[in-house]
Motif scaffolding. Structure first.
Motif, short mmCIF file in Angstrom:
data_model
loop_
_atom_site.label_atom_id
_atom_site.label_comp_id
_atom_site.label_asym_id
_atom_site.label_seq_id
_atom_site.Cartn_x
_atom_site.Cartn_y
_atom_site.Cartn_z
N ILE A 1 2.42 2.35 -3.48
CA ILE A 1 0.90 2.43 -4.23
C ILE A 1 1.06 3.70 -3.64
O ILE A 1 0.57 4.64 -4.69
CB ILE A 1 -0.65 1.62 -4.35
CG1 ILE A 1 -0.11 0.10 -4.51
CG2 ILE A 1 -1.06 2.01 -5.06
CD1 ILE A 1 0.53 0.28 -6.31
N SER A 2 0.64 3.82 -2.98
CA SER A 2 0.27 5.45 -2.56
C SER A 2 1.72 6.12 -3.02
O SER A 2 1.67 7.99 -3.04
CB SER A 2 -0.02 5.85 -1.29
OG SER A 2 1.49 5.27 -0.34
N ALA B 1 0.54 -1.34 0.36
CA ALA B 1 -0.15 0.21 0.21
C ALA B 1 0.75 0.94 -0.08
O ALA B 1 0.59 2.39 -0.75
CB ALA B 1 -0.82 -0.77 1.21
N GLN B 2 2.05 1.44 1.05
CA GLN B 2 2.88 1.99 1.14
C GLN B 2 3.60 3.06 -0.30
O GLN B 2 3.71 3.74 -0.18
CB GLN B 2 4.12 2.21 1.45
CG GLN B 2 4.35 3.11 2.89
CD GLN B 2 5.58 2.77 3.19
OE1 GLN B 2 6.14 3.14 2.89
NE2 GLN B 2 5.36 3.46 4.56
#
Length: 266
Positions: free
Chosen positions: A69-70, A66-67
């Motif tokens: 992608i963000s 997730a990190q």
């Protein structure tokens, strides 16, 4: 050598495996396991090797971190995938997971009732065993050919698994026949110009990857004890080996009860 010389060998159609189904009594064990999926990350040993070899199995095994992608990376970018270091303490792993630092298991695992089959022994594994045997001089033949046959067979397996799967499970990086045909470049190419140790490491690492999320870890662990590959990280501070925190355990301990109920043989 006797088996190989007699050609008593499996073909690609002969995988010994348990195939799960839509039957509720024969479902894939991780089906409906979303709560387990979101706390399950592939190790950095798996992720880093797949990235090193540009192996698209990574996109079948995991979700992007997730990190990453963000931070602007795409789900089709190898660098969007981060494995969890298995030598870290559990509490630190949990904190890092909550922060979105790791890739989690692919969402397909808990959503497909028939799921991946459970391998017991496959044509691919046979290929890697023979490749190692050739490198050791136990049988004759081309280790490179057997190595490549083993990799191609498992890639074709995953290609077939996801032919009808939703595209979201593949992260824009499907395994196709064209991809398989061009797989053996860079670090994935057989190390004919390297040392024997380089080639054994390559063979055993590919054999180990067959067991990813398969529940056959004990098989691979025995191969690790025999060959030293893959090179599992070990931190004495987090090691759970009660006899020596600096080494990997080599067998199960006898239970303490043996001292009282079987003292003579203990």
């Amino acid at each position: 050598a006797e088996i190989v010389n007699a050609n008593n060998l499996l073909t690609e159609a002969d995988n010994y495996q348990l195939v799960y189904s839509e039957n509720t009594n024969a479902s894939y064990p991780f089906f409906n396991g979303e709560n387990r999926r979101i706390v399950t990350a592939p190790s950095d040993l798996v992720v880093d090797y797949l990235k090193l070899t540009n192996d698209r199995r990574l996109f079948y095994f995991a979700e992007p971190a997730a990190q990453k992608i963000s931070g602007g990376l795409l789900e089709s970018d190898f660098e969007a995938y981060v494995g969890a270091p298995t030598q870290l303490a559990a509490d630190q792993l949990a904190l890092n997971r909550t922060a979105g630092k790791y890739s989690l298991m692919n969402k397909r695992y808990p959503q497909i009732r028939s799921g991946d089959p459970m391998f017991q022994f496959t044509y691919s594994e046979q290929c890697f065993i023979i490749a190692e045997a050739i490198e050791e001089g136990w049988v004759s033949g081309s280790a490179q050919t057997w190595y490549e046959n083993g990799v191609k067979a498992i890639l074709k397996h995953y290609m077939g698994l996801t032919t009808s799967a939703p595209a979201s499970y593949l992260h824009g990086m499907p395994i196709t026949q064209t991809y398989i045909n061009g797989y053996f470049t860079g670090e994935a190419a057989y190390k004919t110009g390297g040392t024997k140790a380089d080639r054994i490491k390559q063979i055993i690492t590919q054999r180990w990857l067959l067991d990813f999320f398969q529940g056959n870890g004990l098989f691979s662990y025995k191969t690790f004890l025999r060959t030293g590959y893959p090179e599992f990280p070990l931190d004495p501070a987090t090691s759970m080996n009660p006899e020596d925190r600096n080494v990997a355990p080599i067998r199960w301990m006898y239970p303490i009860s043996e001292l009282t109920i079987n003292a003579e043989n203990y």
